[in-house]
Scaffold this active site. Structure first.
Site, short mmCIF file in Angstrom:
data_model
loop_
_atom_site.label_atom_id
_atom_site.label_comp_id
_atom_site.label_asym_id
_atom_site.label_seq_id
_atom_site.Cartn_x
_atom_site.Cartn_y
_atom_site.Cartn_z
N VAL A 81 5.72 -6.93 -4.63
CA VAL A 81 6.89 -6.04 -4.66
C VAL A 81 6.78 -5.15 -3.44
O VAL A 81 5.76 -4.50 -3.23
CB VAL A 81 6.92 -5.18 -5.94
CG1 VAL A 81 8.18 -4.33 -5.97
CG2 VAL A 81 6.83 -6.05 -7.18
N ARG A 93 7.10 -8.82 15.23
CA ARG A 93 6.76 -9.52 14.00
C ARG A 93 8.00 -10.24 13.48
O ARG A 93 9.08 -9.65 13.40
CB ARG A 93 6.22 -8.55 12.95
CG ARG A 93 5.78 -9.22 11.66
CD ARG A 93 5.06 -8.26 10.73
NE ARG A 93 3.66 -8.09 11.12
CZ ARG A 93 3.15 -6.98 11.60
NH1 ARG A 93 3.93 -5.92 11.78
NH2 ARG A 93 1.88 -6.89 11.91
N ARG A 113 15.53 -6.62 -5.96
CA ARG A 113 15.72 -5.71 -7.10
C ARG A 113 16.77 -4.67 -6.74
O ARG A 113 16.58 -3.86 -5.83
CB ARG A 113 14.41 -5.03 -7.49
CG ARG A 113 14.59 -4.10 -8.67
CD ARG A 113 13.30 -3.77 -9.41
NE ARG A 113 12.37 -2.95 -8.65
CZ ARG A 113 11.26 -2.41 -9.16
NH1 ARG A 113 10.95 -2.61 -10.43
NH2 ARG A 113 10.46 -1.69 -8.41
N GLU A 124 11.39 -2.97 -19.53
CA GLU A 124 10.71 -1.70 -19.29
C GLU A 124 11.34 -0.53 -20.05
O GLU A 124 10.95 0.62 -19.84
CB GLU A 124 10.69 -1.40 -17.79
CG GLU A 124 12.08 -1.35 -17.15
CD GLU A 124 12.05 -1.21 -15.65
OE1 GLU A 124 10.95 -1.08 -15.09
OE2 GLU A 124 13.13 -1.24 -15.03
N ASP A 163 6.81 2.42 -16.67
CA ASP A 163 8.18 2.76 -17.06
C ASP A 163 8.35 2.64 -18.57
O ASP A 163 8.99 3.49 -19.21
CB ASP A 163 9.17 1.83 -16.35
CG ASP A 163 9.82 2.51 -15.15
OD1 ASP A 163 10.24 3.67 -15.29
OD2 ASP A 163 9.91 1.89 -14.08
N ASP A 205 4.59 4.66 -7.60
CA ASP A 205 6.02 4.72 -7.33
C ASP A 205 6.66 5.56 -8.43
O ASP A 205 5.98 6.27 -9.16
CB ASP A 205 6.63 3.33 -7.21
CG ASP A 205 6.55 2.53 -8.50
OD1 ASP A 205 6.17 3.09 -9.55
OD2 ASP A 205 6.89 1.33 -8.47
#
Length: 787
Positions: free
Chosen positions: A138, A373, A400, A492, A520, A690
């Site tokens: 993620v 890159r 997401r 969640e 969560d 996060d």
């Protein structure tokens, strides 16, 4: 954006400078991005894009408002039920209240009627999702360099991952050999070991090679001998098919016990001289090539190069093993980013377009040289029959979006109301994928022709159905096959967990993913039952009956609904990015629990986590688990309440840990716009955090204040104390602004405190509203300072 209640669409005067687009008013930065990037090359005009958004807002915004109002209504009824029981002196930790609670939840519609078994019928799902169990990354999508690293993490160096982390233990002998993983060593009597020399540590390198040989013995054993005895290897035709031939240091040849593990090769890997076997490190023609193995669906590439220093030091000439690692990567617009306005979100959208179209680049400087890159090309080789083969060089990109509770002032309707941010996310994501779906992208993402959107923060089947309608309208707008847009369901939220079968039913034709998320989910658990009583410490949450039922129930419903061969059953993030030894020892349990994928914090972690997928045959394990009785809903609905009184010392320590964690994360989110950080805890152990981490910590403290375990005054004092700790931990960061000097006027400090003190009133315990408000205030101050 903040709202006084979940159901109230934010409304206000439209700022000057917004551009008219049909009946919408659009921020000029977003308007420009849609015109120049999102719609470019799609065959759809920007005007058509905005008319589609306007139409979906007219149709579906009322449904969003109804769903959010329903959240408020249910929470209010639950609060009232608990309050009445507490007022009558009930001990809600007593199990006798569980049946009554369950019946109450049925009465109010929190628990939906069970309509029986459901079967997932999703089609056109990529093998990376449906067939192959593997790690998942993620990545915050606002940072192009991070995004590219994550997408390119399909392939990772096993040697680098082993060498650079604590999987290979540091020793005094290795320390004096130079280099190493950067871990401090303690010498005799607690004295610090001598400083390490720079450069490659050959002793540590030998330990890496030893580990790798042991892994090969485990997953690709030889008919005779061990991999540490191999001095040369090459493909050899047996009839019309190649097999892998290996020469050992004793002069005998051997082969793979399971010959089919060898699937191809590339490069110059000729057989040894017929008469005399050459010395291991000096063949007449230096070997240089790649041997491709495939085990449990994942490839391993033996990188052979005897001209390389590491290849020379290895008896076999193998300089590295490139492992197929993160087969899928979630490009995150939500919990791991700090995107609070049109400028932030346009950066996110631009990166998403770049990945799905194969064009994203990120310039950087290394050793004084300007480099760029890019996304990796596909991997080519010749298979065992000599046919040309290609393996994807990049992870399958999933996106997401934000949840239904978020509204944005990037776009206003004519009546001055903000639009649901998830609507914009959906249309931009779909438009960004059109090149890929039509075969005109520079690099391919989905070979099956699907768009994968992970939708978070959904409460129950009604909201899943709303998402399905949104995706369906996007497909109609852009002329896509029905169910092209696949839905990932983040399990969640408590109401989703309690009704997961019905949630899957609502998305049965397009669901590709369900997963559990401890942080969560625990945050919502605490908030839903906040009036029931004081909850257990954060560290004790995973011992509670509800979470064990939650984790097992998610797998059970996934398996019983036919996710095998159709989608992923996922588990959450490993939070300690520097503790890879512990991850290698512990995260295999998630596969044993039935997961086909699990989240990792970095490409190196993905390379190491891939070892677990060789050690566990996930489809076989899932078939075993499918035979057990399903987890019971009764346990899932049991609140995690304290049953024993905590000491004052225990309470203070828990509050300090959570306060320090909140401050350490919030200050970087608000002041620097960093949505995902490695935040040191009180013991200075770096933890990936996060917004999910923030949600559980703030809700736990709000719960304890409410039930008198600690006072608001004590919490304020602890926050001041922990602000000094966080300031010290960030002292070397030149961009960091200390909080402890002027806490009353420090925006980040006050935001962190507000998350706790207003935690009970925060809709579902979400932290987004407070964070967004604070970050926008900082950005406004920065803008004024430039004038």
């Amino acid at each position: 954006m903040p709202a006084s209640s979940m159901s109230a669409t934010p409304q206000g005067p439209i700022p000057p400078g917004y551009i008219s687009a049909g009946g919408l008013k659009v921020h000029p930065i977003l308007h420009k991005l849609v015109e120049q990037t999102v719609c470019s090359g799609t065959g759809f005009s920007p005007g058509y894009f905005w008319s589609c958004l306007e139409q979906v807002v007219i149709e579906l915004r009322p449904e969003v408002e109804r769903c959010l109002a329903r959240r408020d209504e249910l929470q209010g009824k639950i609060d009232t039920w608990y309050a009445e029981k507490k007022q009558k002196g009930a001990d809600l930790t007593d199990s006798k209240f569980r049946p009554a609670c369950r019946e109450f939840l049925k009465e109010i519609g929190y628990l939906c009627p069970d309509r029986g078994p459901v079967s997932v019928t999703s089609q056109f799902i990529d093998d990376e999702i449906a067939q192959i169990a593997a790690p998942q990354l993620v990545v915050p999508s606002d940072n192009a360099r991070y995004v590219l690293n994550a997408v390119n993490a399909r392939w990772g160096s096993l040697y680098d991952a082993l060498y650079g982390f604590d999987v290979i233990p540091e020793t005094a002998v290795q320390a004096h050999g130079g280099g190493g993983a950067g871990f401090d060593l303690q010498g005799a009597e607690g004295q610090q070991a001598p400083p390490k020399q720079s450069g490659y540590n050959p002793v540590r390198g030998e330990a890496v090679i030893e580990f790798a040989n042991g892994l090969l013995d485990e997953i690709a054993p030889l008919t005779t001998g061990k991999w540490c005895e191999v001095c040369r290897l090459w493909p050899k035709y047996v009839g019309s098919v190649q097999r892998l031939e290996l020469l050992t240091k004793s002069g005998t040849t051997t082969s793979l016990r399971c010959p089919s593990l060898f699937v191809g090769s590339q490069g110059n890997l000729g057989p040894p001289d017929a008469d005399v076997a050459p010395k291991a490190a000096s063949p007449s023609v230096p070997d240089q090539g790649r041997i491709f193995l495939k085990h449990n669906g994942l490839h391993l590439i033996l990188e052979i190069d005897r001209s390389d220093p590491i290849g020379q030091s290895a008896l076999s000439g193998i300089k590295d093993i490139t492992v197929e690692s993160a087969l899928s990567t979630i490009l995150d617009m939500e919990d791991s980013v700090s995107a609070v306005d049109a400028a932030d979100k346009s950066k996110v959208y631009s990166n998403i377009c770049g990945i799905l179209r194969g064009t994203l680049e990120a310039p950087f400087v290394k050793d004084g040289q300007a480099l760029v890159r890019k996304m990796n090309p596909d991997v080519t080789f010749r298979d065992e029959k000599g046919h040309a083969c290609t393996i994807p060089g990049r992870a399958l990109a999933l996106v997401r979006n934000v949840g239904h509770h978020m509204f944005t002032d990037m776009v206003f309707t004519s009546d001055g109301k903000q639009v649901p941010e998830g609507f914009v996310d959906c249309l931009v994501t779909t438009a960004a994928a059109l090149h890929d779906l039509r075969g005109t992208s520079q690099l391919m993402n989905s070979r099956a022709g699907s768009v994968y959107i992970v939708k978070p923060k959904q409460h129950g089947p009604e909201e899943i159905a709303l998402t399905g309608r949104l995706f369906g309208r996007a497909e109609e707008f852009f002329g896509l096959r029905r169910n092209t847009i696949k839905m990932g369901i983040m399990d969640e939220e408590r109401r989703t967990s309690a009704n997961l079968r019905e949630c899957i039913r609502e998305a049965a034709e397009r669901v590709f993913f369900i997963n559990t998320g401890f942080l969560d989910r625990t945050g919502d658990e605490i908030h839903t039952c906040i009036l029931a009583g004081p909850v257990v410490k954060k560290a004790d949450m995973k011992k509670q009956p509800w979470i064990q039922s939650y984790e097992a129930g998610n797998v059970d419903l996934g398996l019983h609904s036919g996710f095998q061969g159709k989608g992923q059953i996922g588990k959450g993030m490993w939070a300690k990015p520097d503790s890879m030894k512990a991850m290698l020892e512990g995260k295999i349990s998630e596969l044993m629990a039935g997961a086909s994928t699990a989240w990792v914090p970095s490409p190196s972690a993905a390379a190491l986590h891939s070892i677990h997928y060789h050690r566990v045959n996930v489809p076989e394990r899932q078939m075993q688990l499918a035979m057990r009785p399903a987890a019971k809903i009764e346990s899932l609905l049991e609140p995690p309440l304290l049953t024993e009184k905590l000491s004052q010392a225990e309470i203070l320590h828990e509050v300090k840990e959570n306060a320090q964690s909140i401050l350490g994360y919030v200050v970087r989110w608000v002041d620097l716009g960093v949505g995902c950080s490695k935040v040191p805890d009180l013991s200075n152990v770096g933890l990936m955090e996060d917004r999910a981490t923030l949600r559980i910590s703030s809700q736990l403290m709000a719960n304890w204040i409410l039930h008198g375990l600690i006072s608001e005054a004590e919490v304020r004092a602890i926050f001041l104390e922990m602000a000094k700790v966080v300031d010290q931990q960030n002292a070397r960061d030149s961009s960091y602004r200390p909080m402890s000097a002027n806490p009353d006027s420090n925006v980040a400090f006050q935001a962190a405190l507000k998350l706790v003190l207003d935690g009970k009133q925060a809709p579902n315990g979400y932290t987004e509203y407070t964070l967004h408000e604070a970050r926008r205030k900082i950005k406004a101050e920065m803008g004024r300072s430039r004038l």
